[in-house]
Enzyme design. Structure first.
Site, PDB file in Angstrom:
ATOM      1  N   GLY B 147       0.821  -1.195   0.000  1.00  0.00           N
ATOM      2  CA  GLY B 147       0.000   0.000   0.000  1.00  0.00           C
ATOM      3  C   GLY B 147       0.860   1.252   0.000  1.00  0.00           C
ATOM      4  O   GLY B 147       2.058   1.211   0.295  1.00  0.00           O
ATOM      5  N   CYS B 148       0.244   2.361  -0.334  1.00  0.00           N
ATOM      6  CA  CYS B 148       0.988   3.617  -0.433  1.00  0.00           C
ATOM      7  C   CYS B 148       1.525   4.057   0.929  1.00  0.00           C
ATOM      8  O   CYS B 148       2.716   4.354   1.072  1.00  0.00           O
ATOM      9  CB  CYS B 148       0.126   4.699  -1.064  1.00  0.00           C
ATOM     10  SG  CYS B 148      -1.507   4.891  -0.323  1.00  0.00           S
ATOM     11  N   TYR B 149       0.647   4.097   1.926  1.00  0.00           N
ATOM     12  CA  TYR B 149       1.119   4.504   3.250  1.00  0.00           C
ATOM     13  C   TYR B 149       2.189   3.549   3.785  1.00  0.00           C
ATOM     14  O   TYR B 149       3.236   3.994   4.271  1.00  0.00           O
ATOM     15  CB  TYR B 149      -0.045   4.575   4.244  1.00  0.00           C
ATOM     16  CG  TYR B 149      -1.025   5.687   4.025  1.00  0.00           C
ATOM     17  CD1 TYR B 149      -0.640   7.020   4.120  1.00  0.00           C
ATOM     18  CD2 TYR B 149      -2.357   5.413   3.740  1.00  0.00           C
ATOM     19  CE1 TYR B 149      -1.558   8.051   3.935  1.00  0.00           C
ATOM     20  CE2 TYR B 149      -3.284   6.448   3.562  1.00  0.00           C
ATOM     21  CZ  TYR B 149      -2.882   7.755   3.661  1.00  0.00           C
ATOM     22  OH  TYR B 149      -3.791   8.764   3.489  1.00  0.00           O
TER      23      TYR B 149
END
Lengths: 344, 344, 344, 344
Positions: B147-149
């Site tokens: 995921g991005c985070y």
């Protein structure tokens, strides 16, 4: 009331002009300058055509002494020189800079890298966090209006710290600010092309609002431990959102935190506690004097996340300054400040 | 190489198309859709006129089986259905959703509120945090792209946790994201007039990336304690900045933290450790596959503030996916990814 | 190829660096400065860490003479001094300022308020509107790269004027530009807080690109009448959209205008004519070298509205400069420039 | 005064609520809805907590008849049904949609693609361009409040057309609008990620405000020729800037144009004519009811460029509606509307 403003060219000053224009008790506002004497203000700021077309006047102590109130929205280091000569004279004095906020002059020097105001002036000044200090504000001539970050942080944390519902020994505060907080002086940091589409660190551990927050926690709530405080710039003009993290005290529930905030501010029109919401952001206070609060406890970690939003130029500066003026003159706090957030 | 993309209409898909267009080893990219079969893609997305004028094709397992790589950038819950039938067949599979990231299906269900992928598929998948898992990625058919985070958070924290330079038991992570992270579906939350000039809470304590971060800390660094993790939406399109707060271990200095990060990533071209700077923001990685790191220790509190920036659509999604493809095919990691951040 | 850049600190220079980094025929790029000699460029611009860590070099004519190409992206008035001494020597010269664009030195002085370049240098220079002047560009040493507004305007109007499908005697051009066009020098006009949430006049009737547009219309299409040309600043970083208004010649249809544009640019990869669309904006060319065109005739008034979008820093500056370099070196025009617009 | 609002959930409605909150003659505002009966309004719009916490009420003709004023800010096609039954009854009626603006029902149908209001209702309605029609407005029960674009355009052009200082036969109007003009319904066109960093065409030659502008020119100034009118979306929330181009009549000077505007609006507090300025943009009227005008004649072409800025939600909608209410009730026009533009 006759109002004088020193440092009107800055954004705090412009916002004072905007708000005072509709204040029912203010009949006259005069702007003072150290360097632009004679400039017709609406030539410099076109949005004020037909609203404020008078020339800026030279700062002279005798003239200032004739006003009912003098606001100073000049940068740090100016009010410490200009306001003390007016102490004991006619006008109430409200300074929007940090010059009178810190009681310990050594701390001021350390964080501001400037000559502190005279000890006497600092001693006579009162910290203008209206919801927490109205009684002192009413009686004092000289108000040190709080910084924008401290306003958002303190209104959200003081009740919980005072009631010992959260642990003050390990506070972590992550603040996000619009760019107007950096003032009206162009610089690379505020240059549109490098600020737009960019979220950036502003200052880590080094913001001069740190000692201000710590001092206020000590004054109003409980002994303060050093806080961790970071500031960020986000690509918008107005607004501050602070996210604070604290351990919840043993056995304390989210409902208790919410109740504590609600009870504290039940009779304070400008602080709103938001319960359930799927959106909580700076635009819900945009252009207004509100400070909105939101708190959630994470059951996985037993930490509370406490969020606060203000318009940095209103509740974080000019609005709170006028709120303090209202208190000083025994007006209702909301006089001239019943602005509805524009939201969009 | 022949590449298929499922879910190309989303922003992750568009970014895959943008990056693959200049990948020297990719000769053909075909887009698949479940609902828009036959639509000429450049009619839907004008920016792709003359670049991608082919029609979208219907998703069929047999056709997909003929590709060298299949990316899925469909929302959670789709790849868990479409990719497992291809396991054991020809193509390498890279999923940009969360469907294969969490090893524990109960945790997946709890956070995603969806049916988990088959246990077998999950078992065979490998977490695609390239800098930390290249060896596994090279050998695996199915990659769960991070995921991005988590990408921003893990790249900044894993080295320090692994070397036990910071205390992992009380991690607090405050994340700020541009709006593209919310995808291409219009909603009130992403409606320009309500998003512009607004910094808002996105999710507190409830983001589905929390278990992903905790699982990866356990896998790559050390036993993980529950983290406090908050996400915020800021008014920009691209970019994530994460600010993490951790207690520094007894006797550890800022210099050691910096060295640890520098040594960890000395041979990793996409992670840059920034030392002195008076500006550190998302625009320094805009449009590129870089993750930039910055760390400061506050001597007043002995806490470290660890900051990480990525472009959420590149290193946080499509870029890292291609980086993983490069690893799988024994290409240099930077193949097709040597994009200079546009900065402005 | 060995490339030198004068004025790399400006936004045109940064964009040259970004694009040349992935140009397959460029092996070395050296940056020159008049005032920052020795500065490690990535210390000034953090986004270039690990990409361009060399120090800036002092501008010396003999050194520049050894390059294959020298780009100058310095402000007007600089290239007129620095480039002429290199005429007749080794490098191809491409100037991104207005110094060599206007053939009439009196007009240059009138609009630029600066000393013009030597008549000889101006005479030897060739206007670098690639799609219209490739043959001359190939043979010339010194290229006057077009201005950003003229590029957008001319590509959209020249075909229609040349074929006499629209009336050139009453052209009205309304241009909207992102703020990066104003360069990297901070000023009140580009100060974020005063630029954000603001659409403003930039220059009315007085932009120095007016004579450039008129001269090019005369050169490439037909005798030019004075144009009405207004520029506006909109709150975004990149992008120009120009809306031009012209009377359609008797009996000419919208279909003929569209065909004319399509035929003119059939073999030009960077100009796209968009037919039906319900969205046409600057983001469809963002970050790329495309110029997209759109034309509609209003049957009520028999006027055509002709719209053109470019990324002002790419097709409007660095991208077209590299396109011209490619032509000079007999490379394909798209070499190093096949960037997909990022759209979001 | 008791005020009812139909369609309060839209942005026009929200702005009515914001402005009426501080109107000294309004004691009560009730919100009506066709679909959200019972919803506590501040649950839907958090910024109104403590300001408007009442539930939305069902639209019923008898209830509406008891109000002093009813504003309708519902979309086109709604007021044409709801307001006519109230004609001849108690309340003054002010419609912010286009339903009663066009006197010719065939033209309404052509441009709005909706059933027109009854001929009788249209006949009884008066066009609410306050500065030009106050006498009629005072006497009329039903006001058709002008569109946002027509307000900006007409205030700038009518004086010059009426005095025959510019040529009305070839008007070209290029309008730029913030995104709030598109309303509060999420769509791809208003999706942040595709709107931010994008200037786009909104409508060319097809905006329903075209016949409204032409009709008003005929009514107030001179016979109207068809206008060329283009609209663009720029990435900001509030504000409209219109740039109009017209041939200046033989022998007429810029000074005459300026004087004409100044004289026309000498006694109209909300229209300001700006003479010399190096910045003229939408932020100088942000949040206020001002319309600012600026005009320049290009001596090279003898064309005038006439620029007008408004806040589309205030002077372009709710502000002008309240200004009309003030006129209807013989209050000073500025009552409740003396808002200072926030500028930043």
């Amino acid at each position: 009331m006759k109002v004088g403003i020193i440092g009107a060219s800055g954004y705090g000053g412009l916002e004072l002009i905007r708000l005072l224009h509709n204040h029912p008790e203010v009949e006259n506002t005069i702007l003072f300058t150290s360097s632009e004497e004679g400039t017709v203000f609406s030539h410099k700021y076109t949005h004020l055509v037909n609203i404020y077309d008078q020339p800026l006047q030279k700062i002279e102590s005798e003239k200032l002494a004739e006003f009912d109130v003098v606001f100073s929205s000049a940068p740090a280091g100016v009010a410490s020189q200009l306001l003390p000569p007016l102490i004991g004279k006619g006008p109430r004095l409200i300074d929007l800079s940090g010059d009178f906020r810190l009681k310990d002059s050594a701390i001021y020097e350390q964080w501001y890298k400037k000559e502190p105001a005279s000890a006497l002036a600092v001693e006579q000044s009162v910290y203008g966090l209206t919801e927490w200090n109205a009684k002192e504000i009413r009686q004092s001539q000289l108000i040190a209006n709080p910084g924008c970050y401290p306003t958002a942080v303190l209104l959200s944390l003081l009740p919980l710290l005072k009631e010992q519902l959260i642990d003050g020994s390990q506070l972590i505060i992550d603040a996000k600010s619009g760019v107007s907080g950096a003032g009206n002086q162009p610089s690379q940091m505020t240059h549109f092309s490098e600020t737009n589409e960019n979220t950036a660190i502003y200052r880590l551990h080094q913001h001069q609002h740190i000692p201000e927050i710590e001092q206020a926690i000590s004054s109003f709530a409980s002994e303060a431990a050093p806080i961790t405080f970071s500031t960020h710039l986000v690509p918008m003009t107005r607004g501050i959102l602070t996210t604070s993290y604290a351990r919840v005290m043993e056995g304390v529930t989210e409902a208790q935190l919410v109740s504590c905030l609600e009870e504290t501010y039940a009779n304070h029109p400008f602080v709103r506690v938001i319960r359930e919401t799927n959106k909580f952001g700076t635009n819900q206070v945009y252009g207004s004097n509100y400070c909105d609060l939101y708190v959630k406890v994470d059951p996985r970690t037993n930490r509370a996340t406490i969020v606060s939003v203000i318009d940095n130029l209103v509740k974080g500066a000019a609005g709170q300054a006028i709120q303090n003026m209202n208190v000083q003159f025994d007006l209702e706090e909301i006089t001239g400040l019943s602005l509805v957030p524009s939201f969009i």
